[in-house]
Design a protein around this motif. Structure first.
Motif, PDB file in Angstrom:
ATOM      1  N   GLY A  78       0.822  -1.199   0.000  1.00  0.00           N
ATOM      2  CA  GLY A  78       0.000   0.000   0.000  1.00  0.00           C
ATOM      3  C   GLY A  78       0.860   1.255   0.000  1.00  0.00           C
ATOM      4  O   GLY A  78       2.072   1.206   0.199  1.00  0.00           O
ATOM      5  N   HIS A  79       0.218   2.408  -0.201  1.00  0.00           N
ATOM      6  CA  HIS A  79       0.945   3.676  -0.217  1.00  0.00           C
ATOM      7  C   HIS A  79      -0.016   4.824   0.098  1.00  0.00           C
ATOM      8  O   HIS A  79      -1.229   4.691   0.009  1.00  0.00           O
ATOM      9  CB  HIS A  79       1.610   3.900  -1.582  1.00  0.00           C
ATOM     10  N   TRP A  80       0.552   5.970   0.480  1.00  0.00           N
ATOM     11  CA  TRP A  80      -0.224   7.163   0.745  1.00  0.00           C
ATOM     12  C   TRP A  80      -0.431   7.927  -0.550  1.00  0.00           C
ATOM     13  O   TRP A  80       0.482   8.041  -1.357  1.00  0.00           O
ATOM     14  CB  TRP A  80       0.509   8.070   1.735  1.00  0.00           C
ATOM     15  N   VAL A  81      -1.635   8.460  -0.747  1.00  0.00           N
ATOM     16  CA  VAL A  81      -1.908   9.333  -1.887  1.00  0.00           C
ATOM     17  C   VAL A  81      -2.589  10.586  -1.360  1.00  0.00           C
ATOM     18  O   VAL A  81      -3.226  10.566  -0.298  1.00  0.00           O
ATOM     19  CB  VAL A  81      -2.811   8.665  -2.952  1.00  0.00           C
ATOM     20  N   ARG A  82      -2.450  11.687  -2.091  1.00  0.00           N
ATOM     21  CA  ARG A  82      -3.119  12.928  -1.731  1.00  0.00           C
ATOM     22  C   ARG A  82      -4.396  13.035  -2.551  1.00  0.00           C
ATOM     23  O   ARG A  82      -4.398  12.789  -3.744  1.00  0.00           O
ATOM     24  CB  ARG A  82      -2.213  14.115  -2.014  1.00  0.00           C
ATOM     25  N   VAL A  83      -5.492  13.404  -1.890  1.00  0.00           N
ATOM     26  CA  VAL A  83      -6.794  13.514  -2.543  1.00  0.00           C
ATOM     27  C   VAL A  83      -7.317  14.930  -2.334  1.00  0.00           C
ATOM     28  O   VAL A  83      -7.302  15.444  -1.211  1.00  0.00           O
ATOM     29  CB  VAL A  83      -7.794  12.495  -1.952  1.00  0.00           C
ATOM     30  N   TRP A  84      -7.772  15.594  -3.422  1.00  0.00           N
ATOM     31  CA  TRP A  84      -8.327  16.934  -3.344  1.00  0.00           C
ATOM     32  C   TRP A  84      -9.836  16.851  -3.120  1.00  0.00           C
ATOM     33  O   TRP A  84     -10.537  16.136  -3.810  1.00  0.00           O
ATOM     34  CB  TRP A  84      -8.043  17.701  -4.629  1.00  0.00           C
ATOM     35  N   HIS A  85     -10.329  17.579  -2.126  1.00  0.00           N
ATOM     36  CA  HIS A  85     -11.758  17.671  -1.853  1.00  0.00           C
ATOM     37  C   HIS A  85     -12.207  19.071  -2.247  1.00  0.00           C
ATOM     38  O   HIS A  85     -11.666  20.064  -1.745  1.00  0.00           O
ATOM     39  CB  HIS A  85     -12.043  17.423  -0.362  1.00  0.00           C
ATOM     40  N   ARG A  86     -13.188  19.164  -3.146  1.00  0.00           N
ATOM     41  CA  ARG A  86     -13.645  20.445  -3.673  1.00  0.00           C
ATOM     42  C   ARG A  86     -14.350  21.280  -2.607  1.00  0.00           C
ATOM     43  O   ARG A  86     -14.752  20.768  -1.574  1.00  0.00           O
ATOM     44  CB  ARG A  86     -14.632  20.221  -4.821  1.00  0.00           C
ATOM     45  N   GLU A  87     -14.538  22.571  -2.923  1.00  0.00           N
ATOM     46  CA  GLU A  87     -15.312  23.453  -2.073  1.00  0.00           C
ATOM     47  C   GLU A  87     -16.735  22.906  -1.965  1.00  0.00           C
ATOM     48  O   GLU A  87     -17.280  22.395  -2.939  1.00  0.00           O
ATOM     49  CB  GLU A  87     -15.335  24.841  -2.700  1.00  0.00           C
ATOM     50  N   GLN A  88     -17.332  22.995  -0.759  1.00  0.00           N
ATOM     51  CA  GLN A  88     -18.692  22.467  -0.603  1.00  0.00           C
ATOM     52  C   GLN A  88     -19.462  23.299   0.422  1.00  0.00           C
ATOM     53  O   GLN A  88     -18.891  23.967   1.261  1.00  0.00           O
ATOM     54  CB  GLN A  88     -18.671  21.007  -0.195  1.00  0.00           C
ATOM     55  N   LEU A  89     -20.777  23.226   0.319  1.00  0.00           N
ATOM     56  CA  LEU A  89     -21.663  23.913   1.232  1.00  0.00           C
ATOM     57  C   LEU A  89     -21.963  22.993   2.415  1.00  0.00           C
ATOM     58  O   LEU A  89     -22.388  21.859   2.236  1.00  0.00           O
ATOM     59  CB  LEU A  89     -22.959  24.285   0.525  1.00  0.00           C
ATOM     60  N   VAL A  90     -21.752  23.476   3.647  1.00  0.00           N
ATOM     61  CA  VAL A  90     -21.990  22.685   4.852  1.00  0.00           C
ATOM     62  C   VAL A  90     -23.035  23.407   5.679  1.00  0.00           C
ATOM     63  O   VAL A  90     -22.929  24.600   5.953  1.00  0.00           O
ATOM     64  CB  VAL A  90     -20.691  22.511   5.669  1.00  0.00           C
ATOM     65  N   CYS A  91     -24.092  22.683   6.077  1.00  0.00           N
ATOM     66  CA  CYS A  91     -25.180  23.269   6.860  1.00  0.00           C
ATOM     67  C   CYS A  91     -25.368  22.490   8.154  1.00  0.00           C
ATOM     68  O   CYS A  91     -25.311  21.257   8.165  1.00  0.00           O
ATOM     69  CB  CYS A  91     -26.497  23.233   6.079  1.00  0.00           C
ATOM     70  N   ARG A  92     -25.621  23.233   9.248  1.00  0.00           N
ATOM     71  CA  ARG A  92     -25.996  22.599  10.518  1.00  0.00           C
ATOM     72  C   ARG A  92     -27.500  22.386  10.490  1.00  0.00           C
ATOM     73  O   ARG A  92     -28.253  23.273  10.105  1.00  0.00           O
ATOM     74  CB  ARG A  92     -25.632  23.498  11.696  1.00  0.00           C
ATOM     75  N   HIS A  93     -27.945  21.224  10.900  1.00  0.00           N
ATOM     76  CA  HIS A  93     -29.376  20.920  10.898  1.00  0.00           C
ATOM     77  C   HIS A  93     -30.019  21.385  12.200  1.00  0.00           C
ATOM     78  O   HIS A  93     -29.399  21.345  13.271  1.00  0.00           O
ATOM     79  CB  HIS A  93     -29.597  19.413  10.724  1.00  0.00           C
ATOM     80  N   ARG A  94     -31.270  21.806  12.101  1.00  0.00           N
ATOM     81  CA  ARG A  94     -32.027  22.184  13.310  1.00  0.00           C
ATOM     82  C   ARG A  94     -32.446  20.918  14.037  1.00  0.00           C
ATOM     83  O   ARG A  94     -32.863  19.951  13.431  1.00  0.00           O
ATOM     84  CB  ARG A  94     -33.260  22.985  12.934  1.00  0.00           C
ATOM     85  N   ARG A  95     -32.380  20.936  15.349  1.00  0.00           N
ATOM     86  CA  ARG A  95     -32.793  19.772  16.133  1.00  0.00           C
ATOM     87  C   ARG A  95     -33.784  20.187  17.170  1.00  0.00           C
ATOM     88  O   ARG A  95     -33.809  21.201  17.698  1.00  0.00           O
ATOM     89  CB  ARG A  95     -31.591  19.127  16.798  1.00  0.00           C
TER      90      ARG A  95
END
Length: 95
Positions: A78-95
């Motif tokens: 096995g080996h380590w790889v770098r992965v790019w995560h795009r910009e995303q919208l994150v919302c907190r849910h009402r509880r």
């Protein structure tokens, strides 16, 4: 005709065919680029789809890199790889 002349004519035909194929591919690439550019959004920072959301609960998270372990297949390690995560919208849910 001599054999050298025939080979030269065949080479010329091959070069002509290759040139025509190159021009056809380049023309297709230009048309694809023009079509893509006209469909692209004009304002990169404008998040029009997120305007109606509650800004107190939602925010944009910048893109970031993470390191991920990939197991090897078969006899490979096995080996380590770098992965790019795009910009995303994150919302907190009402509880």
């Amino acid at each position: 005709m001599q054999k050298g002349t025939i080979l030269m004519i065949d080479g010329f035909k091959r070069a002509l065919a290759l040139g025509a194929a190159t021009v056809a591919l380049a023309g297709g690439a230009v048309l694809t680029t023009v079509g893509t550019a006209s469909a692209a959004p004009t304002h990169h920072g404008d998040h029009t789809a997120t305007r109606h959301l509650d800004r107190g609960r939602c925010h944009m998270v910048r893109g970031h890199w993470t390191r991920v372990w990939r197991d090897g297949r078969g006899s490979r390690h096995g080996h380590w790889v770098r992965v790019w995560h795009r910009e995303q919208l994150v919302c907190r849910h009402r509880r």
